[in-house]
Design a protein around this motif. Structure first.
Motif, PDB file in Angstrom:
ATOM      1  N   SER A  68       7.476  11.844   3.803  1.00 29.20           N
ATOM      2  CA  SER A  68       6.226  11.242   3.340  1.00 29.20           C
ATOM      3  C   SER A  68       6.483   9.921   2.628  1.00 29.20           C
ATOM      4  O   SER A  68       5.721   8.953   2.799  1.00 29.20           O
ATOM      5  N   PHE A  69       7.549   9.863   1.840  1.00 28.43           N
ATOM      6  CA  PHE A  69       7.877   8.642   1.109  1.00 28.43           C
ATOM      7  C   PHE A  69       8.173   7.492   2.084  1.00 28.43           C
ATOM      8  O   PHE A  69       7.725   6.357   1.887  1.00 28.43           O
ATOM      9  N   SER A  70       8.930   7.793   3.138  1.00 26.11           N
ATOM     10  CA  SER A  70       9.226   6.768   4.143  1.00 26.11           C
ATOM     11  C   SER A  70       7.953   6.293   4.830  1.00 26.11           C
ATOM     12  O   SER A  70       7.765   5.093   5.073  1.00 26.11           O
ATOM     13  N   ILE A  71       7.082   7.227   5.141  1.00 27.41           N
ATOM     14  CA  ILE A  71       5.829   6.871   5.793  1.00 27.41           C
ATOM     15  C   ILE A  71       4.986   5.983   4.884  1.00 27.41           C
ATOM     16  O   ILE A  71       4.361   5.018   5.330  1.00 27.41           O
ATOM     17  N   SER A  72       4.975   6.283   3.589  1.00 27.19           N
ATOM     18  CA  SER A  72       4.157   5.502   2.659  1.00 27.19           C
ATOM     19  C   SER A  72       4.644   4.064   2.571  1.00 27.19           C
ATOM     20  O   SER A  72       3.840   3.139   2.389  1.00 27.19           O
ATOM     21  N   TYR A  73       5.958   3.839   2.710  1.00 24.78           N
ATOM     22  CA  TYR A  73       6.478   2.479   2.713  1.00 24.78           C
ATOM     23  C   TYR A  73       5.942   1.707   3.912  1.00 24.78           C
ATOM     24  O   TYR A  73       5.502   0.557   3.794  1.00 24.78           O
ATOM     25  N   VAL A  74       6.008   2.322   5.075  1.00 26.64           N
ATOM     26  CA  VAL A  74       5.506   1.677   6.283  1.00 26.64           C
ATOM     27  C   VAL A  74       4.005   1.452   6.191  1.00 26.64           C
ATOM     28  O   VAL A  74       3.485   0.372   6.489  1.00 26.64           O
ATOM     29  N   TYR A  75       3.305   2.475   5.761  1.00 29.37           N
ATOM     30  CA  TYR A  75       1.847   2.451   5.712  1.00 29.37           C
ATOM     31  C   TYR A  75       1.346   1.377   4.746  1.00 29.37           C
ATOM     32  O   TYR A  75       0.454   0.582   5.076  1.00 29.37           O
ATOM     33  N   ALA A  76       1.917   1.329   3.543  1.00 21.54           N
ATOM     34  CA  ALA A  76       1.454   0.369   2.534  1.00 21.54           C
ATOM     35  C   ALA A  76       1.687  -1.064   2.994  1.00 21.54           C
ATOM     36  O   ALA A  76       0.832  -1.941   2.795  1.00 21.54           O
ATOM     37  N   LEU A 117      -8.239   6.623   4.433  1.00 20.07           N
ATOM     38  CA  LEU A 117      -7.575   5.361   4.738  1.00 20.07           C
ATOM     39  C   LEU A 117      -7.739   5.005   6.217  1.00 20.07           C
ATOM     40  O   LEU A 117      -7.897   5.894   7.066  1.00 20.07           O
ATOM     41  N   PRO A 118      -7.667   3.716   6.560  1.00 25.14           N
ATOM     42  CA  PRO A 118      -7.701   3.320   7.973  1.00 25.14           C
ATOM     43  C   PRO A 118      -6.361   3.580   8.646  1.00 25.14           C
ATOM     44  O   PRO A 118      -5.320   3.658   7.985  1.00 25.14           O
ATOM     45  N   GLU A 119      -6.365   3.699   9.957  1.00 24.58           N
ATOM     46  CA  GLU A 119      -5.133   3.837  10.734  1.00 24.58           C
ATOM     47  C   GLU A 119      -4.614   2.445  11.064  1.00 24.58           C
ATOM     48  O   GLU A 119      -5.385   1.558  11.447  1.00 24.58           O
ATOM     49  N   VAL A 128       1.977  -3.823  -2.446  1.00 26.76           N
ATOM     50  CA  VAL A 128       3.147  -2.952  -2.443  1.00 26.76           C
ATOM     51  C   VAL A 128       3.720  -2.842  -3.849  1.00 26.76           C
ATOM     52  O   VAL A 128       4.165  -1.772  -4.281  1.00 26.76           O
ATOM     53  N   GLY A 129       3.669  -3.948  -4.596  1.00 24.60           N
ATOM     54  CA  GLY A 129       4.175  -3.919  -5.969  1.00 24.60           C
ATOM     55  C   GLY A 129       3.375  -2.987  -6.855  1.00 24.60           C
ATOM     56  O   GLY A 129       3.940  -2.221  -7.640  1.00 24.60           O
ATOM     57  N   LEU A 130       2.030  -3.024  -6.717  1.00 22.83           N
ATOM     58  CA  LEU A 130       1.195  -2.135  -7.519  1.00 22.83           C
ATOM     59  C   LEU A 130       1.422  -0.678  -7.123  1.00 22.83           C
ATOM     60  O   LEU A 130       1.473   0.214  -7.976  1.00 22.83           O
ATOM     61  N   SER A 131       1.556  -0.431  -5.834  1.00 25.75           N
ATOM     62  CA  SER A 131       1.874   0.923  -5.372  1.00 25.75           C
ATOM     63  C   SER A 131       3.219   1.369  -5.926  1.00 25.75           C
ATOM     64  O   SER A 131       3.396   2.521  -6.334  1.00 25.75           O
ATOM     65  N   SER A 132       4.171   0.432  -5.947  1.00 22.50           N
ATOM     66  CA  SER A 132       5.482   0.750  -6.493  1.00 22.50           C
ATOM     67  C   SER A 132       5.408   1.034  -7.986  1.00 22.50           C
ATOM     68  O   SER A 132       6.117   1.901  -8.500  1.00 22.50           O
ATOM     69  N   VAL A 133       4.524   0.317  -8.687  1.00 22.18           N
ATOM     70  CA  VAL A 133       4.320   0.593 -10.111  1.00 22.18           C
ATOM     71  C   VAL A 133       3.855   2.031 -10.291  1.00 22.18           C
ATOM     72  O   VAL A 133       4.339   2.761 -11.177  1.00 22.18           O
ATOM     73  N   SER A 134       2.918   2.462  -9.451  1.00 18.46           N
ATOM     74  CA  SER A 134       2.428   3.841  -9.524  1.00 18.46           C
ATOM     75  C   SER A 134       3.559   4.827  -9.243  1.00 18.46           C
ATOM     76  O   SER A 134       3.664   5.872  -9.890  1.00 18.46           O
ATOM     77  N   SER A 180      -3.586   4.247  -2.042  1.00 17.10           N
ATOM     78  CA  SER A 180      -2.161   3.969  -1.819  1.00 17.10           C
ATOM     79  C   SER A 180      -1.372   4.166  -3.105  1.00 17.10           C
ATOM     80  O   SER A 180      -0.265   4.727  -3.088  1.00 17.10           O
ATOM     81  N   SER A 181      -1.923   3.736  -4.230  1.00 17.27           N
ATOM     82  CA  SER A 181      -1.232   3.899  -5.516  1.00 17.27           C
ATOM     83  C   SER A 181      -1.041   5.371  -5.844  1.00 17.27           C
ATOM     84  O   SER A 181       0.033   5.780  -6.320  1.00 17.27           O
TER      85      SER A 181
END
Length: 549
Positions: A431-439, A498-500, A452-458, A336-337
């Motif tokens: 893709s960016f929108s999807i990653s928000y939902v997915y994370a 990743l899992p669905e 989500v914070g660590l992903s946002s750091v990345s 995710s990161s």
């Protein structure tokens, strides 16, 4: 937490309460886009040359053209050099005209700018040209550093003190320091103030996402998240109009900052996350919020269902280390990161270079905004039909491929380059929108803010690097696009590990994450059987258990 989804269904999963909440949180998203990309227009390159007014002391009757011809060398394209001038001499004007000047040096008395189109920019006011031309791009990276700092601070802090206070604090930072930047007396002061604005923006982005995710039911979760992204894209289109009409960078900064003051009535109406309150053992507060939501949605929560909340045990908030304790969460966290890093790298790489594709910058920005609206809205449709994993992978692959193709297009075909850039922007925005939902769906409640914070750091690291990668174009124009194209293709392949999470209830505990991960791996054929084959009945039981959790 067991039972919360049932109570939320009784209160209304996407009724009037949730719709009002989503709409209110869309307004900061709209304003964020203006703050994030306004410097693209405040730092527009302006034609310039060295100030050579020294020659008028000995030739007061020279025309402007004569002055430039006598004092400025020309480059290989036949235009005047921007960063060098002929060394001043004590000759009379007749000698200069007869023999000419040969020795050159860097500009000594500043620069003269063509302000016929841009009244005032960061470039003209702070002389960000020649030896200082990289400072404008570096300042964008420092703004992105603010987003990184905000993710590091407000991600964990939101898990400790709640989503609502962080949103309000972030709005205050955005207003005060955004307005302050409009009056900055020095470029470094402006950069520092913009960095703090970035910190506030990051706090809003993370906590808006989590608050909406935790109040909305499973079926409407993607819709609610991406609606705010659509407002972000609308802000990009509005920015194109504002920048076209306002050619003074200070006024543009002020106009982009002051509207934040209009949303401070949020202090009375923005609710806390009931799900988060339950994980903190604050059951009575959660119950009151759920009853309020049910009342606004014209629903009724059975009393016996509310009584079950008293029996829930307090779940301690997790920390960053919890994301790496189990193999399943560790894999989710790392992938995710990287996905967020790539999305941010390419998204900002394309968006911040909107003026380098060869067409009018205002028109290109308007098209980018319109295309992004379609991309965000399209993400809602494809997520509902194809799930998270396939959509994420497909968008990343298409965006990366478009950027790679640009590297093979000659620079004298700006229309074709812009079309490919639009395709890349469309795919990466989706893709960016999807990653928000997915994370938000991948991480359990107790560590969701941290995840989500660590992903946002990345993502912020990607944003910091993106302007600097653009500077590599001075060595070869294809280098930035080669980087922006190859990294998403790699990310697309990683998505399949990743899992669905489509149509699955949110997890609350880290133990649940491991169960769901094992269930998905079994369903997708990744689970390795050690001694005996698992029966179809056992597999069905495992799926039922993970869904109930």
């Amino acid at each position: 937490m067991a039972g919360f989804e049932e109570i939320l269904k009784a209160a209304g999963e996407f009724g009037r309460f949730q719709k009002c909440l989503v709409l209110l949180l869309c307004i900061p998203s709209f304003l964020i886009s203006i703050h994030t990309f306004s410097q693209v227009f405040m730092g527009i390159p302006v034609p310039h040359h060295c100030n050579t007014s020294w020659i008028w002391k000995i030739g007061a009757n020279l025309t402007k053209e004569q002055q430039l011809n006598l004092t400025l060398p020309r480059n290989r394209h036949g235009s005047y050099e921007e960063c060098s001038m002929y060394t001043p001499v004590d000759w009379d004007i007749e000698s200069i005209e007869k023999y000419g000047l040969n020795a050159t040096e860097k500009c000594q008395d500043g620069w003269v700018y063509d302000t016929s189109e841009q009244k005032s920019t960061l470039i003209t006011e702070f002389d960000l040209v020649c030896d200082k031309k990289e400072q404008e791009a570096i300042s964008q990276s420092i703004f992105m550093l603010g987003l990184l700092i905000g993710a590091l601070i407000f991600g964990p802090l939101g898990d400790r003190i709640g989503r609502r206070p962080i949103i309000l604090l972030s709005l205050l930072l955005q207003l005060v320091f955004g307005v302050g930047a409009a009056f900055a007396p020095h470029f470094y002061v402006y950069v520092a103030l913009r960095c703090v604005v970035g910190i506030g923006i990051s706090g809003i982005m993370i906590n808006n996402l989590v608050l909406v995710t935790e109040w909305v039911g499973v079926a409407q979760r993607a819709h609610a998240t991406i609606i705010s992204h659509i407002f972000f894209a609308i802000g990009l289109m509005v920015l194109a109009g504002l920048a076209y009409a306002i050619r003074s960078w200070r006024l543009l900064q002020l106009v982009g900052s002051l509207p934040v003051a209009l949303v401070f009535f949020y202090i009375w109406i923005i609710p806390e996350s009931a799900r988060w309150l339950l994980t903190q053992g604050k059951n009575e507060k959660a119950k009151k919020l759920l009853q309020k939501a049910a009342l606004i949605n014209k629903q009724t929560i059975p009393e016996e269902m509310l009584q079950q909340l008293k029996e829930e045990k307090k779940i301690a908030s997790g920390n960053i280390l919890d994301l790496f304790r189990s193999q399943s969460l560790r894999k989710i966290t790392l992938i995710s990161s990287y996905l967020w890093f790539v999305n941010s790298l390419v998204y900002y790489g394309l968006s911040l270079n909107v003026g380098n594709f060869g067409l009018d910058i205002y028109l290109t920005q308007l098209v980018f905004g319109a295309v992004e609206i379609l991309a965000r809205a399209g993400a809602i449709l494809i997520l509902a039909k194809f799930g998270r994993k396939k959509c994420q992978a497909a968008c990343l692959f298409l965006g990366g491929t478009a950027c790679l193709v640009i590297t093979m297009i000659p620079k004298d075909l700006p229309v074709l380059i812009t079309v490919l850039a639009v395709i890349g922007k469309f795919s990466i925005a989706s893709s960016f929108s999807i990653s928000y939902v997915y994370a938000a769906e991948l991480f359990p409640t107790v560590v969701r803010q941290n995840g989500v914070g660590l992903s946002s750091v990345s993502a912020r690291l990607g944003g910091i690097i993106a302007p600097l990668i653009g500077l590599l174009g001075s060595y070869h124009y294809a280098i930035p696009m080669a980087i922006f194209g190859s990294t998403p293709v790699i990310a697309a392949a990683l998505c399949f590990l990743l899992p669905e999470t489509h149509n699955r209830e949110l997890q609350d505990c880290t133990e649940e994450a491991a169960v769901i991960q094992r269930s998905n791996e079994t369903v997708n054929g990744y689970f390795k059987k050690e001694n005996t084959k698992q029966s179809e009945g056992d597999l069905a039981a495992l799926q039922t258990k993970s869904t109930r959790l």
